[in-house]
Design an enzyme around this catalytic site. Structure first.
Site, PDB file in Angstrom:
ATOM      1  CD  GLU A   1      -3.219  -0.902   1.920  1.00  0.00           C
ATOM      2  OE1 GLU A   1      -3.306  -0.075   2.557  1.00  0.00           O
ATOM      3  OE2 GLU A   1      -4.022  -2.018   1.959  1.00  0.00           O
TER       4      GLU A   1
ATOM      5  CG  ASP B   1      -6.201  -3.211   9.536  1.00  0.00           C
ATOM      6  OD1 ASP B   1      -6.563  -3.740  10.479  1.00  0.00           O
ATOM      7  OD2 ASP B   1      -6.228  -3.316   8.452  1.00  0.00           O
TER       8      ASP B   1
ATOM      9  CD  GLU C   1      -8.907  -1.442   9.315  1.00  0.00           C
ATOM     10  OE1 GLU C   1      -8.655  -0.359   9.301  1.00  0.00           O
ATOM     11  OE2 GLU C   1      -9.220  -2.218   8.338  1.00  0.00           O
TER      12      GLU C   1
ATOM     13  CG  ASP D   1     -11.335  -4.813   6.927  1.00  0.00           C
ATOM     14  OD1 ASP D   1     -11.923  -5.205   6.326  1.00  0.00           O
ATOM     15  OD2 ASP D   1     -10.013  -4.955   6.540  1.00  0.00           O
TER      16      ASP D   1
ATOM     17  CE  LYS E   1     -10.596  -3.512   3.388  1.00  0.00           C
ATOM     18  NZ  LYS E   1      -9.890  -4.584   3.969  1.00  0.00           N
TER      19      LYS E   1
ATOM     20  NE  ARG F   1      -9.919  -5.358   0.301  1.00  0.00           N
ATOM     21  CZ  ARG F   1     -10.580  -6.672   0.800  1.00  0.00           C
ATOM     22  NH1 ARG F   1     -11.801  -6.580   0.227  1.00  0.00           N
ATOM     23  NH2 ARG F   1      -9.979  -7.553   1.499  1.00  0.00           N
TER      24      ARG F   1
ATOM     25  CE  LYS G   1      -6.703   0.627   6.069  1.00  0.00           C
ATOM     26  NZ  LYS G   1      -6.819  -0.590   6.838  1.00  0.00           N
TER      27      LYS G   1
HETATM   28  P1  PGA Z   1      -6.613  -6.176   2.326  1.00  0.00           P
HETATM   29  O1  PGA Z   1      -6.294  -5.113   3.325  1.00  0.00           O
HETATM   30  O2  PGA Z   1      -7.110  -5.327   0.998  1.00  0.00           O
HETATM   31  O3  PGA Z   1      -5.433  -6.894   1.769  1.00  0.00           O
HETATM   32  O4  PGA Z   1      -7.639  -7.111   2.863  1.00  0.00           O
HETATM   33  C1  PGA Z   1      -6.917  -3.924   3.767  1.00  0.00           C
HETATM   34  C2  PGA Z   1      -7.039  -3.855   5.084  1.00  0.00           C
HETATM   35  O5  PGA Z   1      -6.982  -4.873   6.052  1.00  0.00           O
HETATM   36  O6  PGA Z   1      -7.711  -2.897   5.647  1.00  0.00           O
HETATM   37 ZN    ZN Z   2      -8.024  -3.949   7.594  1.00  0.00          ZN
END
Ligand code: PGA
Ligand code: ZN
Length: 427
Positions: free
Chosen positions: A204, A241, A285, A311, A336, A365, A387
């Site tokens: 990220e 997180d 989170e 999440d 998401k 993601r 985020k």
């Molecule tokens: P992921 O991670 O897209 O790999 O699930 C993002 C998050 O956990 O916030």
């Molecule tokens: Zn998360």
């Protein structure tokens, strides 16, 4: 009315295939999109369809693409693209499974988003205007910005997945981003002075150092904020997180590999309470794993006064969020859209969270694309928070850049959510 659907296999930011889609309307509106994909996915998420054959190590999406141009196109041709609920209900019914695994949540979401874009294009308005609730004004979200990464996004060098900066004192979105950029640079300086490599970035866009403990990462971030000339806790708070599902063991306990420790749910909550006492943490989170409801209840009491964000716990699912609201578990939901598969379902979760006084954080993601529709959703739906990763890597900055542009275009009419958007500020 939808006349034509086109789809193709594109690549996401990890080089994994994803679905691209274009929707064309009678009269000329067009909308294009590509959809994201997670790595630390929750067990209860909607299911992507992957080919499972020799191409791309089984990750190809040619079957999902074929579903868009075949079965889905036949079912949605002639539908009104401005009626998102009707379109998304049609897609869900056509799929026929609870997790959208037959047609693929990647196929379904691509059509849902591309249709929203086409409807906005036909009306010649921005996506955020087209999707806004009637009578509401646009709201620029408070960003949480990834500075240090661990977990599944950085080779598990740290147990905690994200250490993020929350620019509490910034009074505009653009100022918040400029502060975050300074904090990232300041933190990189601090790490470099300790001889740690800082040129490589995690999934990220955050720094992915190998550190002896999660607390060390918190120390580095606090020092990075100071190095940026900002005050920890006043100007910039910390969000983490924990993504605890990722390090829960079969017997329910949690293993902190970096520190070689095994903790019960209660001990993990105490550990987090200690961190909260020592660092300016404003948001936690996935403090516990996705099905550890008892641990989550405990955390919701013990860590009260901070934003407790679900999440993997809620997976943008109305029923799971409803259970959390009823049991007083968490006080905010990560949203998401690809966890649930359609825009209408994600919007319903946002509405229901707001009705219950829960905060909402719209989230990208770890596998993303250069597409920026997420930014428009945050503004139009007034989620208050967003985020999307760090201030590097173009699939991250695409979203920040879209928000920067919206704020600049709105000029004096721009409303910025600021720190009041954090869930604990509401109670
Ligand atoms: P992921 O991670 O897209 O790999 O699930 C993002 C998050 O956990 O916030
Ligand atoms: Zn998360």
């Amino acid at each position: 009315l939808i006349t034509c659907l086109f789809a193709w296999e594109a690549l996401d930011s990890r080089g994994k295939p994803t679905v691209g889609c274009e929707v064309a309307l009678a009269g000329g509106g067009r909308g294009t999109t590509t959809v994201p994909s997670g790595a630390s996915t929750g067990r209860h998420e909607a299911r992507e369809l992957r080919d499972g054959d020799a191409r791309y190590g089984g990750n190809g999406v040619s079957r999902a693409v074929a579903n868009v141009t075949g079965e889905i196109a036949d079912a949605v041709r002639g539908l009104d693209a401005t009626d998102q609920r009707q379109l998304d209900t049609t897609l869900r019914t056509l799929d026929g499974t609870a997790d959208l695994g037959r047609l693929g949540s990647n196929a379904v979401l691509a059509v849902s988003v591309a249709a929203a874009r086409a409807a906005a294009d036909a009306r010649r308005v921005s996506l955020y205007e087209a999707i806004a609730e009637p009578g509401t004004t646009p709201l620029l979200p408070l960003p949480m910005i990834n500075i240090i990464s661990g977990g599944a996004h950085a080779g598990r060098a740290l147990d905690v997945q994200d250490f993020l900066a929350v620019p509490l004192g910034a009074t505009a979105f653009a100022q918040a981003i400029s502060w975050a950029s300074r904090v990232r640079a300041g933190t990189a300086d601090i790490l470099a002075e300790r001889g740690l490599p800082v040129a490589l970035v995690a999934d990220e866009g955050g720094l992915g150092p190998v550190l002896p403990s999660n607390r060390t990462a918190l120390d580095m971030l606090v020092q990075g904020i100071e190095r940026a000339g900002l005050r920890p806790g006043d100007d910039v708070g910390i969000a983490i997180d924990i993504a605890a599902t990722q390090f829960q063991q079969e017997d329910g306990s949690y293993r902190l590999a970096a520190e070689d420790r095994e903790l019960t749910s209660a001990a993990l909550v105490e550990e987090l309470a200690d961190w909260c006492a020592g660092y300016p943490i404003v948001s936690l989170e996935d403090a516990l794993a996705e099905d550890d409801w008892d641990g989550w209840s405990l955390a919701s009491r013990r860590l009260a006064g901070r934003q407790l964000l679900g999440d993997d716990l809620f997976v943008t699912d109305l029923d799971r969020l409803g259970r959390g609201i009823n049991q007083g578990v968490a006080n905010a939901v990560l949203v998401k859209p690809n966890q649930t598969g359609t825009l209408d379902a994600a919007r319903t979760v946002v509405r229901s969270a707001h009705a219950a006084g829960y905060g909402t954080v719209l989230s990208a993601r770890s596998g993303e694309t250069e597409d920026d529709w997420l930014a428009d959703l945050a503004v139009g739906w007034r989620t208050g928070q967003i985020k999307v990763g760090s201030t590097t890597r173009s699939e991250r900055t695409a979203k920040w850049n879209r928000l920067l542009r919206i704020e600049a275009e709105l000029g004096s009419r721009a409303e910025y959510a600021g720190a009041q958007a954090l869930a604990f500020a509401k109670h």
